[in-house]
Motif scaffolding. Structure first.
Motif, PDB file in Angstrom:
ATOM      1  N   PRO B  54       0.844  -1.200   0.000  1.00 27.28           N
ATOM      2  CA  PRO B  54       0.000   0.000   0.000  1.00 27.28           C
ATOM      3  C   PRO B  54       0.878   1.249   0.000  1.00 27.28           C
ATOM      4  CG  PRO B  54      -0.079  -1.085   2.135  1.00 27.28           C
ATOM      5  CD  PRO B  54       0.731  -1.962   1.250  1.00 27.28           C
ATOM      6  N   PRO B  55       0.360   2.340  -0.515  1.00 27.78           N
ATOM      7  CA  PRO B  55       1.162   3.562  -0.565  1.00 27.78           C
ATOM      8  C   PRO B  55       1.239   4.232   0.802  1.00 27.78           C
ATOM      9  CG  PRO B  55      -0.980   3.956  -1.530  1.00 27.78           C
ATOM     10  CD  PRO B  55      -0.942   2.511  -1.133  1.00 27.78           C
ATOM     11  N   ILE B  56       1.761   3.480   1.749  1.00 33.05           N
ATOM     12  CA  ILE B  56       1.921   4.045   3.085  1.00 33.05           C
ATOM     13  C   ILE B  56       3.405   3.981   3.421  1.00 33.05           C
ATOM     14  CG2 ILE B  56       1.395   3.729   5.529  1.00 33.05           C
ATOM     15  CD1 ILE B  56      -1.297   2.574   4.631  1.00 33.05           C
ATOM     16  N   ILE B  57       3.947   5.092   3.748  1.00 31.94           N
ATOM     17  CA  ILE B  57       5.388   5.141   4.011  1.00 31.94           C
ATOM     18  C   ILE B  57       5.678   4.362   5.286  1.00 31.94           C
ATOM     19  CG2 ILE B  57       7.333   6.670   4.455  1.00 31.94           C
ATOM     20  CD1 ILE B  57       5.753   8.828   2.937  1.00 31.94           C
ATOM     21  N   PRO B  58       6.628   3.490   5.241  1.00 25.16           N
ATOM     22  CA  PRO B  58       6.903   2.666   6.430  1.00 25.16           C
ATOM     23  C   PRO B  58       7.167   3.525   7.658  1.00 25.16           C
ATOM     24  CG  PRO B  58       8.169   1.929   4.544  1.00 25.16           C
ATOM     25  CD  PRO B  58       7.485   3.163   4.117  1.00 25.16           C
ATOM     26  N   ARG B  59       6.850   2.928   8.797  1.00 24.69           N
ATOM     27  CA  ARG B  59       6.919   3.612  10.079  1.00 24.69           C
ATOM     28  C   ARG B  59       8.285   4.281  10.316  1.00 24.69           C
ATOM     29  NH1 ARG B  59       3.286   3.108  14.492  1.00 24.69           N
ATOM     30  NH2 ARG B  59       1.836   1.886  13.274  1.00 24.69           N
ATOM     31  N   ASP B  60       9.312   3.589   9.902  1.00 22.50           N
ATOM     32  CA  ASP B  60      10.632   4.075  10.283  1.00 22.50           C
ATOM     33  C   ASP B  60      11.310   4.842   9.146  1.00 22.50           C
ATOM     34  OD1 ASP B  60      10.574   1.929   8.740  1.00 22.50           O
ATOM     35  OD2 ASP B  60      12.058   0.736   9.830  1.00 22.50           O
ATOM     36  N   ALA B  61      10.571   5.131   8.129  1.00 22.39           N
ATOM     37  CA  ALA B  61      11.210   5.827   7.009  1.00 22.39           C
ATOM     38  C   ALA B  61      10.463   7.118   6.739  1.00 22.39           C
ATOM     39  CB  ALA B  61      11.186   4.966   5.750  1.00 22.39           C
ATOM     40  N   SER B  62      11.093   7.955   5.994  1.00 24.68           N
ATOM     41  CA  SER B  62      10.368   9.169   5.643  1.00 24.68           C
ATOM     42  C   SER B  62      10.085   9.218   4.145  1.00 24.68           C
ATOM     43  CB  SER B  62      11.125  10.409   6.083  1.00 24.68           C
ATOM     44  OG  SER B  62      12.398  10.423   5.484  1.00 24.68           O
ATOM     45  N   ILE B  63      10.668   8.330   3.397  1.00 23.29           N
ATOM     46  CA  ILE B  63      10.268   8.188   1.999  1.00 23.29           C
ATOM     47  C   ILE B  63      10.174   6.707   1.679  1.00 23.29           C
ATOM     48  CG2 ILE B  63      11.119  10.348   1.010  1.00 23.29           C
ATOM     49  CD1 ILE B  63      13.671   8.729   0.286  1.00 23.29           C
ATOM     50  N   PHE B  64       9.629   6.412   0.514  1.00 25.47           N
ATOM     51  CA  PHE B  64       9.480   5.010   0.131  1.00 25.47           C
ATOM     52  C   PHE B  64      10.834   4.415  -0.200  1.00 25.47           C
ATOM     53  CE2 PHE B  64       5.133   6.328  -0.669  1.00 25.47           C
ATOM     54  CZ  PHE B  64       4.463   5.265  -0.089  1.00 25.47           C
TER      55      PHE B  64
ATOM     56  N   GLY D 646      -2.839  -3.513  -2.756  1.00 20.81           N
ATOM     57  CA  GLY D 646      -2.262  -2.416  -1.989  1.00 20.81           C
ATOM     58  C   GLY D 646      -3.138  -1.195  -1.864  1.00 20.81           C
ATOM     59  N   PRO D 648      -5.633  -0.521   0.911  1.00 23.54           N
ATOM     60  CA  PRO D 648      -6.469  -0.815   2.080  1.00 23.54           C
ATOM     61  C   PRO D 648      -7.523   0.259   2.333  1.00 23.54           C
ATOM     62  CG  PRO D 648      -4.275  -0.152   2.744  1.00 23.54           C
ATOM     63  CD  PRO D 648      -4.221  -0.348   1.270  1.00 23.54           C
ATOM     64  N   TYR D 723       5.512  12.801   3.361  1.00 16.83           N
ATOM     65  CA  TYR D 723       5.940  12.954   4.742  1.00 16.83           C
ATOM     66  C   TYR D 723       6.766  14.226   4.912  1.00 16.83           C
ATOM     67  CZ  TYR D 723       7.570  11.896   9.378  1.00 16.83           C
ATOM     68  OH  TYR D 723       7.816  11.977  10.714  1.00 16.83           O
ATOM     69  N   LYS D 729       2.024   9.923   6.456  1.00 23.81           N
ATOM     70  CA  LYS D 729       2.653   8.762   5.843  1.00 23.81           C
ATOM     71  C   LYS D 729       1.697   7.969   4.968  1.00 23.81           C
ATOM     72  CE  LYS D 729       6.600   8.197   8.727  1.00 23.81           C
ATOM     73  NZ  LYS D 729       7.395   7.330   9.598  1.00 23.81           N
ATOM     74  N   ASN D 730       0.418   8.085   5.236  1.00 20.23           N
ATOM     75  CA  ASN D 730      -0.535   7.423   4.367  1.00 20.23           C
ATOM     76  C   ASN D 730      -0.775   8.342   3.157  1.00 20.23           C
ATOM     77  OD1 ASN D 730      -2.685   6.353   3.060  1.00 20.23           O
ATOM     78  ND2 ASN D 730      -3.994   6.157   4.865  1.00 20.23           N
ATOM     79  N   VAL D 731      -0.113   8.003   2.054  1.00 20.95           N
ATOM     80  CA  VAL D 731      -0.086   8.932   0.933  1.00 20.95           C
ATOM     81  C   VAL D 731      -1.503   9.213   0.411  1.00 20.95           C
ATOM     82  CG1 VAL D 731       0.878   9.399  -1.328  1.00 20.95           C
ATOM     83  CG2 VAL D 731       2.183   8.101   0.322  1.00 20.95           C
TER      84      VAL D 731
END
Lengths: 500, 117, 138, 772
Positions: B54-64, D646, D648, D723, D729-731
């Motif tokens: 999913p287009p959600i940036i991982p918790r510990d990162a600030s970009i993909f 991807g 959700p 971000y 963070k949820n684009v």
């Protein structure tokens, strides 16, 4: 440079609508708020127009994200003109509504919804993003659905079902077209699209997509053979609502078509032929439809279709002169068609019917009102030097220039039939003696003078505006010419949106 | 998978139109809903579909740091879904009202004042 | 329809679901979720309550008719977009607090916007569902 | 100048608002308006006589090339004098004729509007300006002809006149625009600077065609002539003004004006000669069979107009001078005859020549006026008509051999018939003894001088000009002729040309016409011939076409707008498939590019299969509930697809919305009856085919669009900056509330409106009896 002024006409209506929901069942308060809202919108629009006129194209990048990443609102002369027209027509309808709309409708959100509708129109005119345009379109159609069904009786509801079904189909086609366009270009900003579309190798697919847009907008603007919803529904709602619809809704479709087919796509020869062919048939079908109608509102509904043909035809010709003429025609048409339905509303109030067979004698009883309505009718017909005449010169000129003789013939035919139909209507409704009818109720004379004035003033006002368009055609021509110039040479628009 | 989705789009568009061509008001609505679903999948397909991320940036990162699904179509679909929900719910109620008035689900009978000369 | 089990369950479910909906709303910026889904979950909670206790009780619980939620929400999300305009920025420009709050994270205008959406969605969904149920009961 | 031209409009405007003042006796004062304009233009005579052209220009719409440019030359002067001079007489006459009419003020408003338009028309130096005034004359004449608006016939005639002249007007506009394109100007003055230019243009034929349709319709040439007799429903002063001196002459004016630009070309000459010649003969012949005074006048007017067109067509110096003189001659005697007819109608209550006679005993002075007008129309020596007639014969005799032998007899016959018409209207009602039906005496015994003076003035002028022909020649005719011809003509009018062929022809005309007058009385033609003739008459053909058009329009509209929603949707869909399918298959070369496509896995296939089955069930089930349930299954499967790829947030939303929709559906629909199953197999097959093509087309377009995926720079920007710049963070959510927050804002409003709509739909109960 971001200019927030741009979005204020939208906000004026939005805020008014929100306040109106708070004031849900207080009718008098609603009337005041609504009028104030319309008035503010007019002031802001005029301000926006004058600023746009002086400073060139204004943009507002929503959220501060520069184009093409955010949603851009753009006010060029084209959109600013339409915002002003919407505000003028809106104010007129607003004043008219305070008396003509029934209490039940007012108690159930008539004013709020109509402000949402106006907001949607302004949004559609001002946005520079194709998906955002879709969203504004949806605002407009859902508001129109609600207005159309508000306190509706059987015929109105039946009309509404057809209206809803075909408009939702149009939205789906529009959305499909946007999806494919996004797939081809990866962008939604119209200025950016303009650049990207020009670079695409598969031009044929672009052309196919543009035709999808044509069908989507064609349904909204009632082009042949996509117009069916209009005659099924426009004669059913009350006059104030019909005036908004008749004056503004189909024109929004035309506006969108003009925008996409000048900014995003440049019509290829095939598309031009399609546009011209549809225009010819639209002119013809509208004229034929209006010819036999005994209800003047149905007659006017078909005339709306007929006159859309002038605009589509001009767009199909796609020369500077033709585009300027179309813009002029749009300016004239919005004012005159709105007024036409308002005037019909007054006739309905006086005689309790819009059926020609039951009307008559207005000329004897109401000479001044007849004169007023004659101005509206003849403006619509295009008796020179009234407003409908001027754009015809440009349309004739470019159809002759482009050797589209069939289109010219259709223009002549449509002009002639409009003239004939209106003259015949005039002779029946105004000249003929009033047929004997069992019960004679004249709601109009029963109204107190103040309320009568509130009904007459907007009609007079719009008639004056259309007189101005006719007699002061030079100013309108200057505006139209500038708009047409910017349509042909999109460089200004692209610069303003993308390079600031 | 794209093939299946393309097929599905075609199927949904066809079925939607087919249902709209029936006489029943309910079918008309169902048709519109199917068309809407078809359009949504079409938009979805126009992004780069990628499995699982999913287009959600991982918790510990600030970009993909890895592949992600195209977020733009997703947000467009979200908007489109919500809008069509609004329209559909209104249409459903409208249908109910019309049914109350005409006592019929038949679209062909909605012609009280359609034809005059 | 008003079974005891449902009533008892609703007693626990309502606050839980509401909490959950707020959670979904707030975390939307970081994980899946957001004002829209949050609002829907909250409305489902109230709908459940109305199933258990009947419409009138639910309406009493809400204090105001659901319709009046709508303009409040609209106004909130509208204002969250307009505020930056007073600072000379474009409409809807994000404005953020400098320090993050626990759970929610950074507080910004986007959050208020989302809350507005949340309220509108509750208002809309409940208005639609409640009017329908009322019209059916008649 | 501009004030003079526009004063008619100003007067109309003032009358519209303060008309009550002029409803009574004060209306006489309004006659001062045309009189003062007349006087104003008298000042220009010295200039015009010196051969000058006076121009005035006022800025109006330069963007369209239209300014208020006016131009006064000999031709304009002639018409201005007719319009204002005869206009003044009509104004005075009408004050008495329509005395006490409740809408007298409106009458004068229309009349002033008309006069202003007419003045503008003949003075305009810009083709589009001409057109503007041209249309205004059509509209104002519509109101004048339909002035007796409670009379159905009157309304119908007004409509017919407007339809014909209005339709012609659009052709005229096309002609002017075409000229404008060719010459790059709308200014007549500029066009006249290069008179030969237009004739060499490829558009010449088209320009001519459009111009002819326009001017023929207005000046009642065959086959557009029939509106004119109908227009006699107008009050007589209107007929006198519009149909003798002004409106119908507008077409003549136009031809005359453009003669130097477009004339002297075989097409021009032949068309005008044939049309004009035929019209003059046809109408003159018709006039002989009429018994109604106004009908006789109407047909003789058409005939005279035909004569003018004919003369302009010949286009020689003689013909042009003849035309210019005849315009004046005709205006003088025809206006007089109309006014006299008006008096007769007013006093005797009938216009049927069989029922009239001996009226000289009532009104000797009117009889004198009638006699003068009739003599002038007959072309008896010492009247102005004689000079006119003389010139016509001169014109036909001064053509080449073939034409000389065909045109001269043509003119001769026409003139004989016209003489008869003139005598019938000007002399017959006054001759003989008073018949039974009129023995009670005139309806209004004291005849107002306002009624009898105007025709007497006109008759007097006919004689005066006849005796002193150099007066009209010097003042009006020669300069007008020069303007028409394009260069100066020196051909003075004379009373006496000596004994020659022309004189002989004139003599023959008078003798034969007089013989006809004394020997012939119109009888009713046999019904059968009349029927056959009428069927082919242009009027009948037009009405027939109109009726058929109406019928066609009815069926055409009914076929398209048939009231069935599904037929509308079918048309729209078929149009979409046809248009886009054609474009797609004819231009796009179908390619398949699978690189970058993902593989199909078992799980995906299962979801896909479920969706397909659910869709098919939704479509084909006979149970409403099944349909709804399977529709929700489609929704849920789509949810699964979203989850898998991807998305959700999408899945969550789709899921909740799907649930809500189903709930709504069930709440609303569970009470509805079963589906109707009444479409037949054939229809299903047809719809299925259309639906299938539609789906296939969309699929194919999608497939092609996927081949060269675009550069998704925007998505990347969002992903990269969600971000860093937007602090989320949820684009998808960031896009929704920030990057594209405006969409979401609007979307919530859509929901709001929908909710309000639902609320009012359900809560607001309207009774069928409620008022709108």
């Amino acid at each position: 440079m971001t200019d927030n002024l741009l979005i204020l006409p939208i906000f004026a209506h939005l805020l008014t609508a929100i306040l109106l929901i708070f004031a849900w069942s207080h009718i008098n308060l609603q009337r005041v708020i609504s009028l104030f809202g319309h008035f503010m919108a007019l002031v802001l629009s005029l301000h926006l127009f004058s600023k746009t006129w002086k400073a060139g194209i204004l943009t507002m990048q929503a959220g501060g994200w520069k184009a093409p990443f955010g949603i851009t609102f753009v006010s060029d002369t084209f959109s600013a003109t339409f915002v002003v027209l919407t505000a003028i027509a809106g104010l007129a309808v607003g004043i008219f509504s305070t008396v003509s709309v029934t209490k039940a409708r007012m108690q159930f959100g008539y004013f709020a919804i109509s402000h949402f509708l106006m907001m949607g129109l302004n949004g559609a005119f001002l946005t520079g993003d194709i998906f955002n345009l879709y969203v504004w379109f949806e605002i407009v159609i859902i508001s129109s659905f609600v207005l159309m069904t508000l306190a509706g009786k059987k015929p109105q509801m039946e009309g509404a079902i057809k209206y809803v079904a075909m408009n939702m189909l149009a939205s789906t086609v529009f959305l499909t077209a946007i999806a494919i366009l996004y797939g081809l270009t990866g962008t939604l900003n119209m200025a950016d699209l303009s650049l990207k579309v020009a670079q695409i190798e598969k031009k044929e697919l672009v052309s196919v997509t543009s035709l999808l847009f044509f069908v989507g907008f064609g349904i909204k603007s009632a082009v042949f053979p996509l117009y069916f919803w209009l005659p099924s529904s426009y004669h059913t709602p009350p006059s104030a609502i019909a005036a908004t619809f008749g004056g503004l809704l189909t024109k929004m479709g035309v506006y969108a078509m003009m925008r996409t087919f000048t900014l995003v796509f440049v019509p290829d020869a095939f598309t031009q032929h399609v546009l011209i062919a549809c225009a010819i048939l639209t002119l013809f079908t509208g004229a034929m439809g209006a010819l036999n109608k005994t209800s003047i509102r149905r007659m006017f509904s078909y005339l709306i279709i007929c006159h859309i043909g002038f605009m589509i035809g001009g767009l199909g010709l796609h020369t500077h002169v033709a585009l300027a003429a179309v813009v002029f025609y749009l300016i004239h048409d919005i004012i005159v068609k709105t007024n036409l339905f308002l005037a019909t509303g007054i006739i309905h109030k006086i005689r309790g019917s819009t059926d020609i067979r039951r009307l008559g004698g207005l000329y004897e009883e109401y000479p001044k009102l007849s004169l007023l309505m004659a101005i509206i009718f003849f403006s619509m017909v295009g008796i020179p030097p009234l407003s409908g005449f001027w754009p015809k010169i440009g349309l004739f000129q470019s159809s002759l220039d482009q050797r589209s003789y069939i289109l010219l013939a259709a223009f002549i035919l449509a002009s002639f039939f409009t003239l004939y139909i209106i003259a015949k209507m005039w002779s029946e409704v105004f000249w003929k003696d009033l047929p004997k009818r069992p019960e004679e109720t004249n709601e109009f004379t029963e109204l107190p003078f103040f309320k009568q004035t509130l009904l007459i003033v907007p009609v007079v006002g719009l008639a004056l505006v259309s007189l101005y368009i006719g007699l002061g055609a030079e100013n309108i021509m200057i505006i139209s010419n500038r708009i047409a110039t910017n349509m042909i040479d999109t460089g200004y628009y692209l610069d303003a949106v993308l390079n600031k | 998978m794209e093939y299946l989705l393309i097929f599905l789009i075609g199927l949904l568009y066809s079925s939607g139109i087919y249902l709209m061509l029936r006489k029943s008001m309910v079918k008309l609505l169902l048709g519109l809903i199917l068309l809407g679903n078809g359009a949504n999948i079409l938009i979805f397909l126009m992004g780069d579909i990628a499995k699982g991320q999913p287009p959600i940036i991982p918790r510990d990162a600030s970009i993909f740091t890895q592949m992600y699904a195209d977020p733009v179509p997703q947000s467009l679909i979200l908007t489109a879904i919500v809008i069509s929900f609004g329209l559909q719910s209104f249409a459903i109620i409208l249908l109910k009202r019309v049914y109350q008035m005409t006592k019929s689900d038949n679209l062909d009978t909605l012609n009280t004042h359609e034809i005059d000369i | 329809m008003q079974s005891t089990i449902l009533k008892t369950a609703t007693n626990y479910l309502l606050p839980l679901l509401l909490l959950f909906s707020v959670f979904i709303l707030l975390r939307g910026h970081y994980e899946s979720g957001g004002g829209f889904v949050g609002g829907l979950v909250a409305s489902i909670a109230f709908v459940l309550h109305s199933f258990a206790y009947g419409l009138e009780r639910t309406q009493k619980l809400l204090k105001y008719p659901p319709k009046s939620f709508i303009p409040v929400g609209l106004l909130l999300s509208f204002m969250s977009g307009v505020l930056p305009m007073f600072g000379g920025k474009a409409y809807m420009t994000g404005v953020w607090s400098s320090e993050p709050l626990p759970v929610i994270g950074l507080v910004g205008s986007a959050l208020f916007f989302d809350i507005g959406v949340f309220i509108v969605v509750i208002g809309v969904t409940l208005t639609i569902l409640f009017t329908i149920s009322e019209s059916i009961d008649q | 100048m501009i004030l003079a031209v526009l004063s008619g409009f100003l007067a109309a405007l003032i009358l519209a608002f303060s008309g009550k003042l002029f409803r009574g006796r004060l209306s006489v004062l309004l006659g001062l308006l045309p009189l003062s304009i007349f006087n104003y233009f008298l000042y220009f005579f010295p200039d015009i006589s010196a051969g000058k052209v006076i121009t005035f220009s006022y800025r109006w719409i330069p963007s369209l090339g239209i300014n208020l440019d006016f131009r006064l030359d000999g031709l304009s002067m002639l018409f201005v004098m007719l319009i204002t001079g005869i206009g003044a007489l009509i104004y005075f006459y009408a004050a008495s004729y329509l005395e006490g009419h409740k809408f007298l003020d409106r009458f004068y408003a229309y009349l002033s509007l008309f006069m202003g338009s007419m003045l503008g028309l003949v003075l305009a130096d810009n083709t589009l300006l001409i057109f503007i005034f041209w249309e205004l004359t059509s509209i104002s004449s519509f109101f004048l002809i339909g002035f007796n608006n409670d009379n159905a016939e009157s309304r119908k005639s007004a409509l017919m006149a407007l339809a014909i002249t209005g339709c012609g007007g659009f052709f005229l506009l096309a002609s002017f625009v075409l000229m404008g394109i060719a010459t790059q100007t709308y200014s007549i003055g500029q066009m006249l600077a290069a008179p030969g230019f237009l004739k060499e243009q490829p558009a010449y034929e088209l320009v001519l065609f459009f111009l002819f349709v326009g001017s023929f319709s207005k000046s009642a040439q065959f086959p557009f002539h029939f509106w004119l007799p109908g227009a006699m429903k107008a009050p007589t002063p209107v007929s006198a003004y519009l149909h003798s001196a002004t409106m119908v002459k507008a077409g003549i004016y136009l031809l005359a004006r453009f003669s130097p630009l477009l004339g002297d070309h075989l097409l021009w000459t032949n068309t005008l000669m044939i049309t004009g010649g035929f019209t003059m003969l046809y109408a003159a012949a018709h006039s002989v069979f009429k018994k109604d005074l106004k009908s006789i006048l109407a047909y003789s007017t058409i005939s005279a107009l035909g004569m003018l067109v004919f003369l302009i067509g010949i286009g020689t110096r003689y013909a042009i001078v003849a035309a210019a003189a005849f315009i004046l001659v005709h205006a003088l005697y025809k206006a007089g005859l109309f006014l006299i007819t008006g008096i007769i109608d007013h006093e005797a209550g009938t216009r049927n020549i069989d029922k009239l006679g001996g009226l000289r005993k009532w009104f000797p002075l009117v009889a004198l006026a009638g006699l003068l007008a009739a003599l002038s129309s007959a072309g008896v020596p010492l009247t102005f008509g004689f000079i006119g007639k003389d010139l016509i014969y001169e014109a036909t005799l001064h053509t080449q051999d073939f034409f000389r032998y065909t045109l001269t007899p043509l003119a001769l016959i026409t003139n004989i018939l016209l003489l008869y018409a003139g005598f019938s209207t000007g002399i017959r009602p006054f001759a003989g003894s008073i018949p039974e039906n009129l023995s009670k005496g005139p309806l209004h015994p004291s005849l107002s001088p306002l009624l009898w003076i105007p025709p007497l003035i006109l008759g007097g002028l006919s004689i005066f000009f006849g005796l002193l022909p150099y007066v009209p020649d010097q003042l009006l005719v020669s300069h007008a002729a020069s303007s028409i011809y394009g260069s100066y003509i020196f051909l003075p009018l004379k009373i006496w040309h000596g004994f020659n062929l022309t004189l002989l022809l004139s003599a023959v005309t008078i003798v034969a016409g007089a013989a006809l007058y004394f020997l012939y009385r119109p009888a009713t033609a046999s019904a059968a011939t009349q029927y056959w003739l009428q069927w082919f008459s242009p009027q009948h053909l037009t009405e027939w076409t109109g009726e058929k058009t109406r019928l066609f329009a009815y069926h055409y509209t009914k076929m398209l707008q048939n009231g069935y929603l599904r037929s509308y949707i079918l048309t729209i869909t078929v149009f979409l498939i046809g248009l886009i399918g054609y474009r797609f298959f004819s231009t796009v070369d179908l390619r398949v590019n699978t690189s970058g496509f993902t593989e199909i896995r078992f799980f995906e296939f299962v979801v896909f299969a479920i969706t397909v089955i659910a869709t098919i069930t939704t479509v084909f089930t006979n149970s409403r509930l099944t349909a709804i349930v399977s529709m929700s299954i489609i929704g849920l499967s789509i949810c699964l697809i979203y989850v898998y790829y991807g998305a959700p947030d999408l899945a969550m939303t789709q899921f909740t919305i799907d649930t809500l929709t189903v709930v709504l559906f069930v709440l609303v629909l569970y009470r509805l009856p079963q589906y109707l199953i009444n479409s037949n197999r054939k229809m299903k097959l047809r719809d299925g085919l259309v639906a299938f093509s539609f789906g296939t087309l969309i699929s194919l377009i999608t497939l092609q669009a996927l081949i060269s995926p675009a550069n998704k720079e925007i998505s990347r920007f969002y992903a990269d900056n969600a971000y860093l710049l937007a602090k989320g963070k949820n684009v998808v959510n960031v896009i929704l509330v920030d990057f594209r927050g405006a969409d979401t804002m609007v979307e919530t409003m859509v929901l709001t409106i929908a909710a309000l709509g639902v609320y009012s739909l359900l809560k607001l109960n309207v009774k069928p009896t409620d008022k709108d």
